[in-house]
Design an enzyme around this catalytic site. Structure first.
Site, PDB file in Angstrom:
ATOM      1  N   TYR A   1     -12.898  21.288 -11.335  1.00 40.97           N
ATOM      2  CA  TYR A   1     -13.410  19.992 -11.781  1.00 40.97           C
ATOM      3  C   TYR A   1     -14.636  19.592 -10.939  1.00 40.97           C
ATOM      4  CZ  TYR A   1     -13.090  14.910 -12.610  1.00 40.97           C
ATOM      5  OH  TYR A   1     -13.345  13.598 -12.928  1.00 40.97           O
TER       6      TYR A   1
ATOM      7  N   ASP B   1      -4.589  21.775  -9.535  1.00 36.14           N
ATOM      8  CA  ASP B   1      -4.872  20.701 -10.487  1.00 36.14           C
ATOM      9  C   ASP B   1      -4.229  21.087 -11.826  1.00 36.14           C
ATOM     10  OD1 ASP B   1      -6.027  18.993 -12.410  1.00 36.14           O
ATOM     11  OD2 ASP B   1      -7.837  18.733 -11.202  1.00 36.14           O
TER      12      ASP B   1
ATOM     13  N   ARG C   1       0.816  -1.216   0.000  1.00 34.19           N
ATOM     14  CA  ARG C   1       0.000   0.000   0.000  1.00 34.19           C
ATOM     15  C   ARG C   1       0.851   1.268   0.000  1.00 34.19           C
ATOM     16  NH1 ARG C   1      -3.581  -0.651   4.574  1.00 34.19           N
ATOM     17  NH2 ARG C   1      -1.914   0.320   5.759  1.00 34.19           N
TER      18      ARG C   1
ATOM     19  N   LYS D   1      -5.433  10.866 -17.590  1.00 29.87           N
ATOM     20  CA  LYS D   1      -5.620  11.642 -18.813  1.00 29.87           C
ATOM     21  C   LYS D   1      -4.349  11.590 -19.674  1.00 29.87           C
ATOM     22  CE  LYS D   1      -9.649  12.599 -17.043  1.00 29.87           C
ATOM     23  NZ  LYS D   1      -9.923  13.730 -16.162  1.00 29.87           N
TER      24      LYS D   1
HETATM   25  C1  LIG Z   1     -10.455  13.676 -14.827  1.00 31.49           C
HETATM   26  C2  LIG Z   1      -9.999  14.783 -13.992  1.00 31.49           C
HETATM   27  C3  LIG Z   1      -9.686  14.574 -12.656  1.00 31.49           C
HETATM   28  C4  LIG Z   1      -9.912  13.286 -11.948  1.00 31.49           C
HETATM   29  O1  LIG Z   1      -9.146  12.234 -12.414  1.00 31.49           O
HETATM   30  P1  LIG Z   1      -9.660  10.717 -12.276  1.00 31.49           P
HETATM   31  O2  LIG Z   1      -8.459   9.937 -12.539  1.00 31.49           O
HETATM   32  O3  LIG Z   1     -10.760  10.586 -13.284  1.00 31.49           O
HETATM   33  O4  LIG Z   1     -10.173  10.564 -10.874  1.00 31.49           O
HETATM   34  C5  LIG Z   1      -9.192  15.640 -11.935  1.00 31.49           C
HETATM   35  N1  LIG Z   1      -9.034  16.854 -12.490  1.00 31.49           N
HETATM   36  C6  LIG Z   1      -9.338  17.095 -13.768  1.00 31.49           C
HETATM   37  C7  LIG Z   1      -9.134  18.456 -14.317  1.00 31.49           C
HETATM   38  C8  LIG Z   1      -9.840  16.072 -14.551  1.00 31.49           C
HETATM   39  O5  LIG Z   1     -10.192  16.335 -15.809  1.00 31.49           O
END
Ligand SMILES: *Cc1c(COP(=O)(O)O)cnc(C)c1O
Length: 398
Positions: free
Chosen positions: A117, A189, A64, A214
């Site tokens: 988000y 982010d 973990r 992404k």
């Molecule tokens: C998709 C996304 C997330 C979250 O990521 P996941 O892996 O889907 O949990 C966070 N911030 C932004 C800007 C995103 O587009």
């Protein structure tokens, strides 16, 4: 010997987080499937635990907490973003939740950008408020004006630039300068830009989050998150992620490392293709405006040019007034821009967006519906033809 930190981003992305000489000459790092780690003696076992308690996390203790594979990924993204160390989580949202809860307690005040988000907003509203955190949303264009919103109990300022769905660039250095002076932690982010196009820590941010789901992984086949931290921020984020159980599977981490190698190359093409498609869309009578900071004339273009070294392939389109039936006639039959959540893979995607439902600092105004497009790596002539046929369906449905 040249140190990796002295190389340019594209070179770093290829060579960071791997060491063939330590691994029988094999190019890529091994995948460690692991829960248990064996210790030779009680001393060694307790020693490692002591490191965990102090937050040093020197050795590997339990699956973990991460493995050699996780560390390789963390080292690579940390190098690209110029951080101290990073924490890998099971998805991007996990990295957001672990980072927020690492620094917030009941009675603290959190400032969040209004264009964040959606699921992150949901976490703040449904969980953080329930645990006694006070929340204020600020407009993405606030800049140094954020100072007026600071309270004595303000602990964290959360940024996302450009904003989700609407793509406004925030003046990150103006905000982090004020936060640093007051000891307020900043969390950003950075998923849209990826570590290639923006380096949050070099603009004063303490924790930079990437949904590796992404662009970093880039193939629409896994969920993964990473938070790159300054030295001061690392221990709180690592401890919180461990205590909350946000760990990632080794195969997903390995695949993300493969994705990372081509990230700089892919981002270049995403930007080039997105600029072509966005420019074409600007000339369409069905389109009111395109929200893409890389476009000259975009309200965020000057800030983007100042702080970013590139753009990704994700942007928004505001349509002129049309009916739901017309909008659906276009989107239901797209051949290349398939309908679906997420983005950052090699393929094009589209999704209708509803920014008005996700704003509280300032109402969202638009003459018609909004669409988010992810411009993938297909030939742009084919992508534009797909959109052109879509607009024809929209007009025919009137
Ligand atoms: C998709 C996304 C997330 C979250 O990521 P996941 O892996 O889907 O949990 C966070 N911030 C932004 C800007 C995103 O587009």
């Amino acid at each position: 010997m040249t140190r990796l930190s002295e190389y340019k981003t594209a070179t770093q992305a290829l060579h960071a987080g791997r060491d063939p000489d330590a691994n029988h000459g094999v190019v890529n790092p091994p995948v460690y499937h692991c829960s248990t780690v064996i210790f030779k003696t009680v001393d060694e076992l307790l020693d490692t635990r002591k490191d965990r308690a102090s937050g040093a996390f020197v050795g590997f203790t339990y699956g973990r907490e991460g493995t050699v594979t996780t560390r390789a990924f963390e080292d690579a993204v940390t190098l690209l973003e110029g951080g101290y160390r990073a924490v890998t989580t099971s998805c991007g949202l996990g990295a957001i939740c672990a980072s927020l809860t690492a620094f917030l307690s009941a009675g603290d005040h959190l400032l969040i950008v209004d264009s964040l988000y959606g699921p992150a907003r949901d976490f703040c509203e449904t969980f953080l408020r329930r645990f006694g955190v006070e929340i204020t949303y600020y407009t993405p264009d606030i800049g140094a004006g954020i100072e007026a919103l600071f309270q004595p109990n303000t602990k964290v300022v959360y940024l996302e630039s450009p904003g989700s769905l609407t793509f406004e660039i925030t003046d990150v250095p103006a905000i982090t300068r004020l936060c640093r002076a007051r000891g307020i932690t900043t969390i950003m982010d950075n998923t849209w830009a990826s570590p290639v196009c923006f380096k949050p820590l070099s603009h004063g941010v303490d924790v930079s989050i990437n949904a590796a789901t992404k662009y970093i992984s880039g193939h629409s086949d896994l969920m993964l998150g990473i938070a790159v931290c300054t030295e001061d921020a690392f221990i709180p984020v690592k401890k919180t992620a461990s205590a909350s159980g946000y760990c990632a599977g080794p195969d997903d981490v390995y695949m993300a490392l493969l994705g990372l190698r081509t990230l700089p190359l892919r981002m270049k093409q995403h930007q080039e293709s997105a600029l072509k498609v966005a420019t074409w869309l600007q000339g369409r009578p069905e389109v009111a405006r395109v929200m893409y900071p890389a476009l000259p004339g975009d309200p965020s273009h000057a800030l983007w040019t100042r702080d970013f070294t590139g753009a990704s392939g994700l942007f928004g389109v505001v349509f002129n007034a049309c009916t739901d039936t017309q909008f659906a006639a276009m989107l239901d039959h797209m051949e290349l821009f398939r309908l679906g959540y997420s983005w950052g893979g090699y393929e094009s995607l589209c999704v209708p967006t509803y920014p008005a439902t996700l704003r509280s600092a300032k109402a969202w105004e638009a003459p018609g519906p909004s669409l988010r497009l992810h411009v993938g790596l297909e030939d742009t002539d084919d992508l534009i033809a797909d959109l052109e046929k879509g607009f024809a369906r929209l007009r025919a449905a009137a």
